[in-house]
Design a protein around this motif. Structure first.
Motif, short mmCIF file in Angstrom:
data_model
loop_
_atom_site.label_atom_id
_atom_site.label_comp_id
_atom_site.label_asym_id
_atom_site.label_seq_id
_atom_site.Cartn_x
_atom_site.Cartn_y
_atom_site.Cartn_z
N VAL A 124 47.20 50.83 80.86
CA VAL A 124 45.87 50.69 80.27
C VAL A 124 45.79 49.36 79.53
O VAL A 124 46.78 48.90 78.95
CB VAL A 124 45.57 51.89 79.32
N GLY A 125 44.62 48.74 79.59
CA GLY A 125 44.41 47.50 78.85
C GLY A 125 44.09 47.85 77.41
O GLY A 125 43.11 48.55 77.13
N LEU A 126 44.91 47.35 76.48
CA LEU A 126 44.66 47.64 75.05
C LEU A 126 43.32 47.04 74.63
O LEU A 126 42.52 47.68 73.94
CB LEU A 126 45.80 47.06 74.21
N PHE B 240 48.49 37.69 81.25
CA PHE B 240 47.60 36.54 81.53
C PHE B 240 47.21 36.54 83.00
O PHE B 240 48.09 36.65 83.86
CB PHE B 240 48.32 35.23 81.19
N ARG B 241 45.94 36.44 83.27
CA ARG B 241 45.47 36.35 84.66
C ARG B 241 44.36 35.32 84.74
O ARG B 241 43.41 35.39 83.93
CB ARG B 241 44.93 37.70 85.15
N ASN B 242 44.46 34.42 85.68
CA ASN B 242 43.44 33.40 85.83
C ASN B 242 42.24 33.99 86.59
O ASN B 242 41.99 33.62 87.74
CB ASN B 242 44.04 32.19 86.55
N GLU B 243 41.57 34.92 85.94
CA GLU B 243 40.48 35.66 86.59
C GLU B 243 39.39 34.72 87.09
O GLU B 243 39.01 33.78 86.37
CB GLU B 243 39.85 36.66 85.60
N ILE B 244 38.86 34.98 88.28
CA ILE B 244 37.78 34.13 88.81
C ILE B 244 36.50 34.34 88.02
O ILE B 244 35.79 33.41 87.68
CB ILE B 244 37.50 34.48 90.30
N GLY C 24 33.56 51.30 84.62
CA GLY C 24 34.60 50.29 84.81
C GLY C 24 35.97 50.89 84.56
O GLY C 24 36.12 51.80 83.73
N GLU C 25 36.97 50.37 85.27
CA GLU C 25 38.32 50.92 85.13
C GLU C 25 38.87 50.68 83.73
O GLU C 25 38.78 49.58 83.19
CB GLU C 25 39.24 50.24 86.15
N LEU C 26 39.43 51.76 83.19
CA LEU C 26 40.03 51.68 81.86
C LEU C 26 41.55 51.80 81.98
O LEU C 26 42.30 51.03 81.42
CB LEU C 26 39.47 52.85 81.03
N TRP C 27 41.96 52.78 82.77
CA TRP C 27 43.37 53.16 82.81
C TRP C 27 43.73 53.48 84.26
O TRP C 27 43.05 54.31 84.89
CB TRP C 27 43.53 54.42 81.96
N MET D 144 49.07 48.17 77.65
CA MET D 144 50.02 49.19 77.18
C MET D 144 50.45 49.91 78.46
O MET D 144 49.62 50.58 79.10
CB MET D 144 49.36 50.15 76.20
N GLU D 145 51.69 49.70 78.85
CA GLU D 145 52.13 50.24 80.14
C GLU D 145 53.33 51.16 79.95
O GLU D 145 54.18 50.94 79.07
CB GLU D 145 52.50 49.11 81.10
N ILE D 146 53.38 52.15 80.82
CA ILE D 146 54.50 53.09 80.84
C ILE D 146 55.04 53.13 82.25
O ILE D 146 54.28 53.16 83.21
CB ILE D 146 54.03 54.51 80.43
N ARG E 81 36.90 41.88 80.81
CA ARG E 81 37.80 41.12 81.70
C ARG E 81 37.99 39.73 81.12
O ARG E 81 37.08 38.92 81.08
CB ARG E 81 37.23 41.05 83.12
N THR E 82 39.21 39.46 80.65
CA THR E 82 39.51 38.17 80.05
C THR E 82 40.76 37.61 80.72
O THR E 82 41.44 38.31 81.47
CB THR E 82 39.79 38.33 78.53
N ARG E 83 41.04 36.35 80.45
CA ARG E 83 42.21 35.73 81.09
C ARG E 83 43.48 35.99 80.28
O ARG E 83 44.57 35.97 80.81
CB ARG E 83 41.97 34.23 81.28
N PRO F 258 51.60 38.35 84.50
CA PRO F 258 50.26 38.92 84.72
C PRO F 258 50.21 40.41 84.41
O PRO F 258 49.16 41.03 84.48
CB PRO F 258 50.02 38.68 86.22
N GLU F 259 51.36 41.01 84.10
CA GLU F 259 51.44 42.42 83.68
C GLU F 259 52.74 42.58 82.92
O GLU F 259 53.66 41.79 83.10
CB GLU F 259 51.40 43.36 84.90
N THR F 260 52.81 43.59 82.08
CA THR F 260 54.04 43.79 81.30
C THR F 260 55.08 44.59 82.10
O THR F 260 56.26 44.57 81.78
CB THR F 260 53.74 44.53 79.98
N1 GAP Z 1 51.02 47.14 86.18
C1 GAP Z 1 49.81 47.60 86.77
C2 GAP Z 1 48.64 46.81 86.43
O1 GAP Z 1 48.73 45.78 85.76
P1 GAP Z 1 46.06 46.73 86.73
O2 GAP Z 1 45.13 47.78 87.24
O3 GAP Z 1 45.99 45.38 87.32
O4 GAP Z 1 47.51 47.35 86.90
C3 GAP Z 1 46.05 47.72 84.32
O5 GAP Z 1 45.89 46.60 85.15
C4 GAP Z 1 45.00 47.76 83.24
O6 GAP Z 1 45.00 46.51 82.53
C5 GAP Z 1 43.57 47.89 83.76
O7 GAP Z 1 43.25 49.26 83.98
C6 GAP Z 1 42.76 47.28 82.63
O8 GAP Z 1 42.57 48.23 81.60
C7 GAP Z 1 43.68 46.20 82.12
N2 GAP Z 1 43.30 44.87 82.67
C8 GAP Z 1 43.59 44.36 83.88
N3 GAP Z 1 43.07 43.13 84.02
C9 GAP Z 1 42.44 42.84 82.85
C10 GAP Z 1 41.72 41.70 82.36
N4 GAP Z 1 41.57 40.59 83.08
N5 GAP Z 1 41.18 41.78 81.13
C11 GAP Z 1 41.34 42.88 80.34
N6 GAP Z 1 42.02 43.98 80.75
C12 GAP Z 1 42.57 43.96 81.98
#
Ligand code: GAP
Length: 483
Positions: free
Chosen positions: A356-358, A222-226, A312-315, A241-243, A234-236, A190-192
């Protein structure tokens, strides 16, 4: 008008983003990146790597696997706690994120009561709630406010019959190998980020980096977003891009990690403004309040973008202390501590995580570039990407078809270094407009007179001005403008 539907239509018409599996009527909220979209996404990713990896001596890049040992997700807390509060409307059987319904309610109440303080006073009085961050409320509190304030179903704007608020785990589960029982269960990441933490000792050993240093990674999550939605916001399935920036812990350098956190805010801002050329007034920084912070976080800041549907949250930039390395050390029973060769100290570093979400940044970049020009024939679209961001850098147009050979020669001259569009049909004015809508910053017209004199005419997308450039200087001319 820059509303989301206009952007979705443009994205489809111009080949930025298509609905996934469209010939099978699509799959809700899944999207494919078309010819221009895949180039734009690649450019944003490469610029991020250039700024945060290539230009630094204290960095490394990683590409970890998507499928990891399930223990990773137990240690990271995702199996137990990576969930959203879910609520159903019993009347329509639709599902919603309770915290998002409540955030909208707070905005409505603010306009109704005149201030956020007045909303807070009401909620304190009626529900014993002490902040306006629904994410931090208990499920019982969220349910009480939904019912108490008679929150409507946002899809039909009618009174809802809400179930109690339940926990919904967002991890996509699958099976590894031939059996489909619990021992074969694995997760799509669900995160890199966790790929970086579990490789921390490998990276220290193989790269011989010294704290402070960082590891960057780009990849799918991948996230099974509601409630996925708002196009690609917001997609599944999405890309991150993580640091993970490993720095001295509080015990070794008191307060230093907070200084690094502040420095990272500046670095991310600089990337958005100076590298991607995003409009500053479309950005805002929001520091998390104390009761919004995760229990392990010393500071977190969200960079938000003004999307057509609101901020909306970007980073996210989080000071995660030593929480992740400690958790993996506990679960794996391996020593993940770092030995500092300068001070002979052994410690677990603290971590600052700018994430940040690419694909979300792609949306912000596309929206930010969108412009409409009023002309006598009506309005037309121009995508004003910075040349370094633009998916295609140059268009080559022989003024008439019989100059196709010369046009091809200019295309060949440029195509080893840049993405070039070639088009020899139709009126030049129409070709310019099409190039503007694709966001191409420079259009080159090849005509007999200039070509025979060793030059071409370049039209600038943003000003419409034309400039004569010598063919033997053309590659360098473009290079200087797309850096
Ligand atoms: N490792 C920390 C982490 O994953 P997060 O706030 O859950 O934190 C980071 O996600 C970024 O990933 C978000 O700021 C957003 O840009 C992107 N992101 C998270 N969920 C997303 C989704 N369902 N669709 C697109 N981008 C998403």
């Amino acid at each position: 008008m820059k509303d989301m539907q206009t952007i979705v239509n443009l994205a489809k018409a111009r080949g930025f983003v298509y609905q996934w599996s469209e010939i099978y009527w699509g799959l809700a909220n899944a999207w494919d990146y078309g010819p221009l979209g895949s180039l734009l996404k690649e450019n944003i990713k490469n610029l991020w790597i250039r700024e945060f990896v290539q230009k630094r001596t204290d960095m490394t890049l990683l590409d970890a696997a998507i499928l990891m040992n399930p223990s990773v997700w137990i240690a990271s807390g995702h199996v137990g706690g990576f969930s959203d509060p879910l609520v159903d409307d019993k009347k329509t059987k639709e599902r919603f994120r309770a915290d998002k319904l409540l955030e909208n309610l707070i905005d409505e109440k603010e306009s109704e009561l005149g201030s956020r303080d007045a909303v807070l006073t009401r909620f304190q009085w009626l529900y014993a709630i002490n902040n306006l961050i629904p994410e931090s409320w208990t499920f019982e509190q969220q349910g009480a406010v939904l019912i108490g304030e008679k929150v409507k179903n946002p899809n039909n704007n009618e009174e809802a019959d809400w179930t109690e608020v339940k926990k919904f785990n967002l991890m996509f589960r699958t099976f590894q190998g031939v059996t489909e029982d619990s021992s074969a269960t694995i997760y799509m990441r669900p995160e890199t980020a966790q790929g970086i933490f579990v490789n921390f000792p490998n990276i220290v050993r193989s790269s011989r980096k010294k704290v402070p240093f960082w590891v960057a990674q780009v990849g799918k999550a991948f996230r099974n977003e509601i409630t996925p939605g708002n196009f690609i916001f917001r997609t599944r399935e999405f890309e991150q891009m993580e640091i993970e920036f490993f720095c001295e812990p509080e015990s070794v350098a008191p307060g230093k990690h907070l200084e690094w956190h502040a420095a990272w805010k500046d670095a991310c801002k600089k990337f958005l403004l100076e590298t991607l050329s995003i409009t500053e007034s479309n950005l805002r920084f929001r520091d998390h309040e104390k009761d919004e912070l995760s229990f392990y976080s010393a500071a977190t800041t969200d960079i938000e973008y003004k999307f057509p549907f609101g901020w909306g949250e970007l980073w996210g930039i989080a000071d995660r202390t030593d929480h992740d390395l400690k958790a993996h050390m506990g679960e794996s029973k391996q020593d993940l501590s770092y030995f500092d060769p300068y001070t002979n100290q052994k410690y677990l570093p603290y971590v600052i995580e700018p994430s940040v979400g690419l694909t979300r940044l792609f949306l912000a970049t596309l929206l930010d570039a969108y412009d409409e020009i009023e002309t006598e024939e009506g309005s037309r679209i121009v995508l004003r990407f910075h040349p370094r961001v633009a998916p295609i850098k140059v268009a080559v147009f022989p003024i008439v078809k019989k100059l196709a050979e010369q046009g091809r020669a200019i295309f060949d001259l440029l195509a080893s270094d840049f993405q070039v569009e070639y088009d020899e049909t139709g009126a030049v004015g129409k070709r310019y407009y099409r190039a503007d809508e694709m966001g191409i910053p420079f259009s080159i017209v090849v005509d007999d007179e200039h070509y025979n004199a060793g030059s071409v005419t370049v039209r600038h997308r943003d000003s419409g001005e034309q400039e004569v450039v010598r063919i033997d200087e053309l590659v360098e001319w473009v290079r200087a403008r797309v850096r």
